[in-house]
Scaffold this motif. Sequence first.
Motif, PDB file in Angstrom:
ATOM      1  N   ALA A  84       0.837  -1.208   0.000  1.00 31.62           N
ATOM      2  CA  ALA A  84       0.000   0.000   0.000  1.00 31.62           C
ATOM      3  C   ALA A  84       0.866   1.249   0.000  1.00 31.62           C
ATOM      4  O   ALA A  84       0.575   2.241  -0.677  1.00 31.62           O
ATOM      5  N   LYS A  85       1.951   1.220   0.739  1.00 33.14           N
ATOM      6  CA  LYS A  85       2.854   2.366   0.829  1.00 33.14           C
ATOM      7  C   LYS A  85       3.501   2.636  -0.526  1.00 33.14           C
ATOM      8  O   LYS A  85       3.535   3.776  -0.998  1.00 33.14           O
ATOM      9  N   GLN A  87       2.395   1.716  -3.432  1.00 35.76           N
ATOM     10  CA  GLN A  87       1.342   2.196  -4.347  1.00 35.76           C
ATOM     11  C   GLN A  87       1.083   3.689  -4.130  1.00 35.76           C
ATOM     12  O   GLN A  87       0.912   4.446  -5.086  1.00 35.76           O
ATOM     13  N   ASP A  88       1.041   4.102  -2.868  1.00 33.01           N
ATOM     14  CA  ASP A  88       0.865   5.531  -2.575  1.00 33.01           C
ATOM     15  C   ASP A  88       1.910   6.368  -3.305  1.00 33.01           C
ATOM     16  O   ASP A  88       1.622   7.431  -3.837  1.00 33.01           O
ATOM     17  N   LEU A  94       2.202  10.613  -9.688  1.00 36.74           N
ATOM     18  CA  LEU A  94       1.136  11.044 -10.608  1.00 36.74           C
ATOM     19  C   LEU A  94       0.653  12.464 -10.294  1.00 36.74           C
ATOM     20  O   LEU A  94       0.536  13.293 -11.191  1.00 36.74           O
ATOM     21  N   TYR A  95       0.361  12.752  -9.014  1.00 35.57           N
ATOM     22  CA  TYR A  95      -0.127  14.101  -8.680  1.00 35.57           C
ATOM     23  C   TYR A  95       0.882  15.153  -9.132  1.00 35.57           C
ATOM     24  O   TYR A  95       0.533  16.209  -9.623  1.00 35.57           O
ATOM     25  N   SER A  98       1.187  15.561 -12.917  1.00 33.46           N
ATOM     26  CA  SER A  98       0.021  16.317 -13.385  1.00 33.46           C
ATOM     27  C   SER A  98       0.208  17.802 -13.112  1.00 33.46           C
ATOM     28  O   SER A  98      -0.123  18.644 -13.950  1.00 33.46           O
ATOM     29  N   GLU A 101       2.565  19.188 -15.590  1.00 34.16           N
ATOM     30  CA  GLU A 101       1.969  19.281 -16.931  1.00 34.16           C
ATOM     31  C   GLU A 101       1.153  20.554 -17.119  1.00 34.16           C
ATOM     32  O   GLU A 101       1.019  21.048 -18.226  1.00 34.16           O
ATOM     33  N   ARG A 107       4.010  14.773 -20.073  1.00 31.50           N
ATOM     34  CA  ARG A 107       4.460  13.676 -19.214  1.00 31.50           C
ATOM     35  C   ARG A 107       5.608  12.928 -19.891  1.00 31.50           C
ATOM     36  O   ARG A 107       6.617  12.610 -19.266  1.00 31.50           O
ATOM     37  N   ARG A 167      -2.481  16.743  -0.748  1.00 32.39           N
ATOM     38  CA  ARG A 167      -2.878  15.336  -0.879  1.00 32.39           C
ATOM     39  C   ARG A 167      -1.766  14.414  -0.376  1.00 32.39           C
ATOM     40  O   ARG A 167      -2.006  13.439   0.325  1.00 32.39           O
ATOM     41  N   GLU A 171      -1.034  11.435   3.158  1.00 33.82           N
ATOM     42  CA  GLU A 171      -0.658  10.020   3.096  1.00 33.82           C
ATOM     43  C   GLU A 171       0.688   9.740   3.750  1.00 33.82           C
ATOM     44  O   GLU A 171       0.958   8.621   4.181  1.00 33.82           O
ATOM     45  N   PHE A 174       1.195   8.062   7.358  1.00 32.73           N
ATOM     46  CA  PHE A 174       1.093   6.596   7.340  1.00 32.73           C
ATOM     47  C   PHE A 174       2.461   5.978   7.017  1.00 32.73           C
ATOM     48  O   PHE A 174       2.894   5.018   7.662  1.00 32.73           O
ATOM     49  N   HIS A 175       3.159   6.567   6.048  1.00 35.42           N
ATOM     50  CA  HIS A 175       4.449   6.017   5.626  1.00 35.42           C
ATOM     51  C   HIS A 175       5.470   6.045   6.757  1.00 35.42           C
ATOM     52  O   HIS A 175       6.185   5.089   6.994  1.00 35.42           O
TER      53      HIS A 175
END
Lengths: 332, 94
Positions: A84-85, A87-88, A94-95, A98, A101, A107, A167, A171, A174-175
Motif C-alpha cells: 500500500a505504501k 502504491q501511494d 502522478l499528482y 500532473s 503538466e 508527461r 494530498r 498520506e 502513514f508512511h
Amino acid sequence: MYAQLVKSEGAKPREEMTPEEIAFQERIDRGEKIEPKEWMPEGYRKTLIRQIGQHAHSEIVGQLPEGNWITRAPTLERKAILLAKVQDEAGHGLYLYSAAETLGVSRDELLEKLHSGNMKYSSIFNYPTLNWADIGAVGWLVDGAAIMNQVPLQRTSYGPYSRAMIRICKEESFHQRQGYDIMMKMAAGTPEQKAMAQDALNRFWYPALMMFGPSDKDSVHSAQSMAWKIKINTNDELRQKFVDQTVPQAKYLGLSIPDESLAWNEEKGGWDFSEPDWSEFFAVIAGNGPCNEERLGARVKAWEDGAWFRDGLMAHAEKAEARRRAARVAAE
Amino acid sequence: MSSQWPLWEIFIRGQHGLNHRHVGSLHAPDAEMAIRNARDVYTRRNEGVSIWVVPSNAITASSPSEKGPLFEPSNAKVYRHPTFFDIPEEVGHM
Ligand SMILES: [Fe+2]
Ligand SMILES: [Fe+2]
Ligand SMILES: [Fe+2]
C-alpha cells in the motif's frame, strides 16, 4: 529535499523588473495562489517544472528500493502494508507529474528527461536496501525527511503544486509510522534484530541528512525560489528540524545516532550535529552512487517493457471509439 | 512509437448529498480506464462514492486576464447579500 539542487532561473533585482513582474511578485507577497493559465515570468515557470519534475521523479524512483522487499516482507500483514505504501508513492508521482503538466510540459517529455539522465531524482534512492530493517529506516527517516520538506510546501505559491502537496502530506504520515513501527519491532526484538536496526540507522542517517540539499552557504539558488515561495524554508533550517525531531525517536528505540559530535545546544534549543560528507552527496547526484545505474536501468526497462501494453490499450480505445462512431452514423 | 494517453480531469463526490469536486487529473486511453485509474489513485481511503471523468480538452475555462470585467459586475450589487438589510431585533430571526 526530493528536489535537492534546483537551479532557479531569472533572479532579478526589483529595479530591473518589468511592471508585469512586479505585479506578479506582489501577488505572491500577498499570499495569492498562481494558477496555470495566468501570466507568470518564464523563470518561475521553468524553475517550477524543474522542481516539480524532480520531485515527481523521486516519488517513482523511490518505489524501487522498497518494492524490492514486497515479496520478502516477513509477514502477510507487513507485505500488504508495504504494498500500500509503495502504491501511494506511485500516486504521489502522478499528482506531481500532473501539476508539472499544467505548466506546459508533457508527461512523456519529463519521463524522457529522467530516463536520459537530464533530470535528477533525490540522492537518497541511490542507496541500497539490504535487509528488512532498512525498510523500517526508510519509512522512519526518508519519509520523515520528506514530510519535513513537504508540509511547508503545502503553502507554495503555485496552486496545482500546493494542492498536490496537500494530498501527499495526508498520506505521508502513514508512511513514516509504518517505518517506525518496523523499527520498534526490530529494536525490541532479539539482540540480532536490534543490531540490524542499529546498522540500518547507521547507514541511512547521513544520506537522510543529505536529502535537504547542500548547506545554505553553498546553496546558490535559494533566494529567488524563496521570493517566489516555491521554497519555504532553507535547507539548513529543515535539516535542523529533522534532527531535533529524530533524536528523541532514536532514543525511544534505544538506538544511537551515528554521530559523536551530537550534543544538545541549550542556547539554540536544538541539537548540534555533524554535517554529512558533501563530496559523497555531489558524487551520488552526479551519477556515482551505489545504485544509480540499477535504479535508472530499472526505470528504463519498465518503461520500454510497458510500451506494448500502453500501445495496446490505446489501439483498443481507438477501435472502440471508431465502432461507436460507426454505430451512431448507421442509426442516423 | 507510443503516443501519450489523453488527459482526463477527475471529479469525486465525497459523500452522498455533496457536489462532485475536482481532485486532479490523469492519463488514460479511454473513459472506462480513466474511471478505473481514478478509483485506484483518488479513492484509496474512502474518499468517494462517485467518480466523473472528463476529457481535459473538453473543458472551456474563463480567461484569467478577463477576471476583472467578468466578475466585477456582481461586486457593486451589495444588496444581493442578506446582510445589506437591517432588520429590527424585535422581528426575530429572519
Ligand atoms: Fe511520497
Ligand atoms: Fe516518498
Ligand atoms: Fe512516502
